[in-house]
Design an enzyme around this catalytic site. Sequence first.
Site, PDB file in Angstrom:
ATOM      1  N   PRO A  92       1.772   5.049  -0.347  1.00  0.00           N
ATOM      2  CA  PRO A  92       3.078   4.692  -0.919  1.00  0.00           C
ATOM      3  C   PRO A  92       4.154   5.700  -0.535  1.00  0.00           C
ATOM      4  CG  PRO A  92       1.361   4.335  -2.524  1.00  0.00           C
ATOM      5  CD  PRO A  92       0.697   4.987  -1.339  1.00  0.00           C
ATOM      6  N   CYS A  93       5.259   5.177   0.019  1.00  0.00           N
ATOM      7  CA  CYS A  93       6.277   6.056   0.602  1.00  0.00           C
ATOM      8  C   CYS A  93       7.335   6.490  -0.389  1.00  0.00           C
ATOM      9  CB  CYS A  93       6.949   5.365   1.792  1.00  0.00           C
ATOM     10  SG  CYS A  93       7.822   3.842   1.364  1.00  0.00           S
ATOM     11  N   GLN A  94       7.377   5.914  -1.585  1.00  0.00           N
ATOM     12  CA  GLN A  94       8.456   6.235  -2.524  1.00  0.00           C
ATOM     13  C   GLN A  94       8.552   7.731  -2.843  1.00  0.00           C
ATOM     14  OE1 GLN A  94       6.317   3.765  -2.913  1.00  0.00           O
ATOM     15  NE2 GLN A  94       7.302   1.914  -3.662  1.00  0.00           N
TER      16      GLN A  94
END
Length: 376
Positions: A92-94
């Site tokens: 997950p890049c958040q």
Amino acid sequence: MDQPDALAPLLAETKQPVAVDVFCGVGGLTNGFNTAGLRVVAGIDFDESCKFAYEKNNKATFLHQDITKVTAEEVAALYPQDAVKILVGCAPCQPFSRMRGDRPDKDEKWKLLYSFGKLIEKVEPEVVSMENVTLLASYDKGKVLNDFIDKLEGLGYYVSKFVVNAANYGVPQRRYRLILFASKRGKIKLVSKTHVGKELVSVAHAIEKLPPIEAGQADRDDPLHRARSLSPINMRRIQATREGGNWTDWPAELSADLKCRETEEGKKFTSAYGRMSWKDPAPTLTTHCMGLSNGRYGHPKQNRAISLREAALLQSFPTGYQFVEEGKPTIISNLARHIGNAVPPKLGEAIAQSILKHLANPIPANTDGRQTKMAF
């Protein structure tokens, strides 16, 4: 797209490349791999709401698992006995995004990359690939990414990394991403760009043939072609915005209540309330890409933000990709998150092509025939 000249060296080993997709979401990366001819047998994700879309559109099994808890034995069992094991994923890049801010859960989420490293250590795939936002390289002064690379190199992998614009691989969207490869055979090179300059796929090419809809409406033949409703003031704002324009086009009365625009920082954020341009690729889509105020997500001509289907097409998902089971409700927030988080399938195709081309090369050997590492 560059195609491997031949897979004969790989076939001679009587082993076929097979991938498992970690953090698979609704299957963007898997779909790209399938198109490239690289088989994916399973996807793993903590979000069970991705299961229908993943399995419906891809010949692969969805495992609802937490990567911090799934065992190496469970993952290894997914591969056929004589497979060249490939493990791919997009943590997950958040946590690494400028849009993230200081959310209290971000530290927990970036730790997923460390969990991915531990899984690689135990599964021992021959090839690894990871896709993420470019800010991963500078997050915490590069520590998270450098720790991941050090882990892989310590396990005997040759690591290569690239910053790419997905638009250069046929995605109708400017989306800059970090792609990392690791292989025990040598460094993997990314295939050449397929689209540059005037060849970039435009917004018009991707979505202009869809039936027109109004804000708050959905196409009767495609529930995914659905746009959010607009308040009266936001309807006036989009009507006052030219194609390719933004809030700076408005008369003063339309921005009087936008206090953030009065700050120097706010004045720099000119993409808010913007319209896309027909002739250019779309801006980077996020999980909030259906909100007019969240970026340049206004339709180039129609007075609304883009629909879910338009977002999927701008991510390069195939036209017929099914995200919702027939008879089930279309939950806009969930689907916008699934689509915005996805690896664009066209970019996934380029990643798979790169791996296949690498595997098509003979395994380097010492004079006594033993496998050895390639020198770079």
